[in-house]
Design a protein around this motif. Structure first.
Motif, PDB file in Angstrom:
ATOM      1  N   GLY A  19     -44.085  36.413  -0.900  1.00 50.17           N
ATOM      2  CA  GLY A  19     -44.619  35.104  -1.034  1.00 50.17           C
ATOM      3  C   GLY A  19     -44.200  33.785  -0.501  1.00 50.17           C
ATOM      4  O   GLY A  19     -44.497  33.047  -0.326  1.00 50.17           O
ATOM      5  N   GLY A  20     -43.467  33.855   0.418  1.00 51.36           N
ATOM      6  CA  GLY A  20     -42.337  33.572   1.282  1.00 51.36           C
ATOM      7  C   GLY A  20     -40.965  32.968   1.019  1.00 51.36           C
ATOM      8  O   GLY A  20     -41.041  33.508  -0.473  1.00 51.36           O
ATOM      9  N   VAL A  21     -40.911  31.626   1.405  1.00 50.66           N
ATOM     10  CA  VAL A  21     -38.763  31.240   1.517  1.00 50.66           C
ATOM     11  C   VAL A  21     -39.743  30.118   1.151  1.00 50.66           C
ATOM     12  O   VAL A  21     -40.433  29.347   1.713  1.00 50.66           O
ATOM     13  N   ALA A  22     -38.401  29.052   0.530  1.00 52.69           N
ATOM     14  CA  ALA A  22     -38.260  27.972   0.386  1.00 52.69           C
ATOM     15  C   ALA A  22     -36.335  27.228   1.003  1.00 52.69           C
ATOM     16  O   ALA A  22     -35.782  28.089   0.682  1.00 52.69           O
ATOM     17  N   LEU A  23     -36.697  26.422   1.777  1.00 48.19           N
ATOM     18  CA  LEU A  23     -35.530  25.918   2.359  1.00 48.19           C
ATOM     19  C   LEU A  23     -35.134  24.114   1.512  1.00 48.19           C
ATOM     20  O   LEU A  23     -36.464  23.766   2.167  1.00 48.19           O
ATOM     21  N   SER A  24     -34.223  24.376   1.714  1.00 51.13           N
ATOM     22  CA  SER A  24     -33.419  22.693   1.346  1.00 51.13           C
ATOM     23  C   SER A  24     -33.386  21.725   2.617  1.00 51.13           C
ATOM     24  O   SER A  24     -33.010  22.586   3.725  1.00 51.13           O
ATOM     25  N   SER A  25     -33.876  21.055   2.890  1.00 48.75           N
ATOM     26  CA  SER A  25     -34.354  19.947   4.022  1.00 48.75           C
ATOM     27  C   SER A  25     -32.797  19.626   4.810  1.00 48.75           C
ATOM     28  O   SER A  25     -32.775  19.428   5.929  1.00 48.75           O
ATOM     29  N   ASP A  26     -30.806  19.899   3.856  1.00 40.93           N
ATOM     30  CA  ASP A  26     -30.085  19.979   4.941  1.00 40.93           C
ATOM     31  C   ASP A  26     -30.045  21.588   5.604  1.00 40.93           C
ATOM     32  O   ASP A  26     -28.889  21.725   5.981  1.00 40.93           O
ATOM     33  N   GLY A  27     -30.757  22.601   4.658  1.00 41.02           N
ATOM     34  CA  GLY A  27     -30.348  23.544   5.355  1.00 41.02           C
ATOM     35  C   GLY A  27     -29.011  24.750   4.417  1.00 41.02           C
ATOM     36  O   GLY A  27     -29.236  25.773   4.761  1.00 41.02           O
ATOM     37  N   LEU A  28     -29.012  24.110   3.242  1.00 40.45           N
ATOM     38  CA  LEU A  28     -27.562  24.913   2.680  1.00 40.45           C
ATOM     39  C   LEU A  28     -28.436  25.710   1.589  1.00 40.45           C
ATOM     40  O   LEU A  28     -27.704  26.563   1.144  1.00 40.45           O
TER      41      LEU A  28
ATOM     42  N   THR B 154     -21.123  28.168   8.720  1.00 43.37           N
ATOM     43  CA  THR B 154     -21.315  29.448   7.300  1.00 43.37           C
ATOM     44  C   THR B 154     -22.815  30.439   7.945  1.00 43.37           C
ATOM     45  O   THR B 154     -23.774  28.900   7.034  1.00 43.37           O
ATOM     46  N   PRO B 155     -22.518  31.661   8.183  1.00 41.97           N
ATOM     47  CA  PRO B 155     -23.660  31.914   8.476  1.00 41.97           C
ATOM     48  C   PRO B 155     -24.012  32.451   6.950  1.00 41.97           C
ATOM     49  O   PRO B 155     -23.568  32.771   5.544  1.00 41.97           O
ATOM     50  N   VAL B 156     -26.022  32.534   6.811  1.00 47.80           N
ATOM     51  CA  VAL B 156     -26.621  32.719   5.441  1.00 47.80           C
ATOM     52  C   VAL B 156     -25.551  34.085   4.820  1.00 47.80           C
ATOM     53  O   VAL B 156     -25.735  34.440   4.378  1.00 47.80           O
ATOM     54  N   SER B 157     -26.161  34.728   5.837  1.00 47.34           N
ATOM     55  CA  SER B 157     -25.437  35.797   5.969  1.00 47.34           C
ATOM     56  C   SER B 157     -24.460  36.824   5.118  1.00 47.34           C
ATOM     57  O   SER B 157     -24.325  37.568   4.111  1.00 47.34           O
ATOM     58  N   GLY B 158     -23.430  35.493   5.131  1.00 52.92           N
ATOM     59  CA  GLY B 158     -22.297  35.897   4.766  1.00 52.92           C
ATOM     60  C   GLY B 158     -21.747  34.770   3.224  1.00 52.92           C
ATOM     61  O   GLY B 158     -20.684  34.944   2.706  1.00 52.92           O
ATOM     62  N   VAL B 159     -22.800  34.412   2.608  1.00 53.89           N
ATOM     63  CA  VAL B 159     -22.953  34.056   1.206  1.00 53.89           C
ATOM     64  C   VAL B 159     -24.046  35.333   0.410  1.00 53.89           C
ATOM     65  O   VAL B 159     -25.065  35.629   0.664  1.00 53.89           O
ATOM     66  N   THR B 160     -23.134  36.022  -0.762  1.00 55.52           N
ATOM     67  CA  THR B 160     -23.859  36.644  -1.661  1.00 55.52           C
ATOM     68  C   THR B 160     -24.680  35.563  -2.623  1.00 55.52           C
ATOM     69  O   THR B 160     -24.124  34.167  -2.841  1.00 55.52           O
TER      70      THR B 160
END
Length: 125
Positions: free
Chosen positions: A12-21, A50-56
């Protein structure tokens, strides 16, 4: 989700905050609350290095979720500051057959995990 067959993460797509966090994506066929009940995954990092891939990710579900609710089938919406997240369960039957609902998670700050917030469920009165 748990990476299971047919969870359909991100369909259904993704959403991202304006600061990218903060990044959110739905898996409307996830089965945690019943077959095809749906879920939302939220990745939140402390800084852009911090890479997104490194976050649980944190998994969000409807506390009253049930089979075929399809939470997030139409995607997820995230406020610019990452404090409010909303998604629909268009086939939720809490009010009547496929009457639908919208779940809204709102937190006071980014240090509060969305997993600790009880979502507000909105239905057509």
């Amino acid at each position: 989700p748990d990476g299971a067959t047919d969870d359909n993460l991100g369909k259904g797509g993704v959403a991202l905050s304006s600061d990218g966090l903060v990044l959110a994506a739905t898996a409307y066929r996830d089965d945690d609350m019943g077959q095809n009940s749906g879920s939302i995954l939220v990745w939140q990092r402390q800084n852009l290095t911090t890479p997104v891939s490194g976050v649980t990710p944190v998994k969000l579900t409807d506390p009253d979720g049930a089979t075929d609710d399809s939470l997030g089938m139409g995607g997820v919406t995230l406020s610019a500051d990452g404090l409010v997240l909303a998604a629909a369960s268009h086939t939720d039957t809490d009010m009547d057959f496929n009457s639908g609902s919208i779940l809204v998670w709102q937190r006071p700050n980014l240090s509060t995990s969305l997993s600790t917030v009880t979502p507000l469920k909105l239905v057509d009165p």
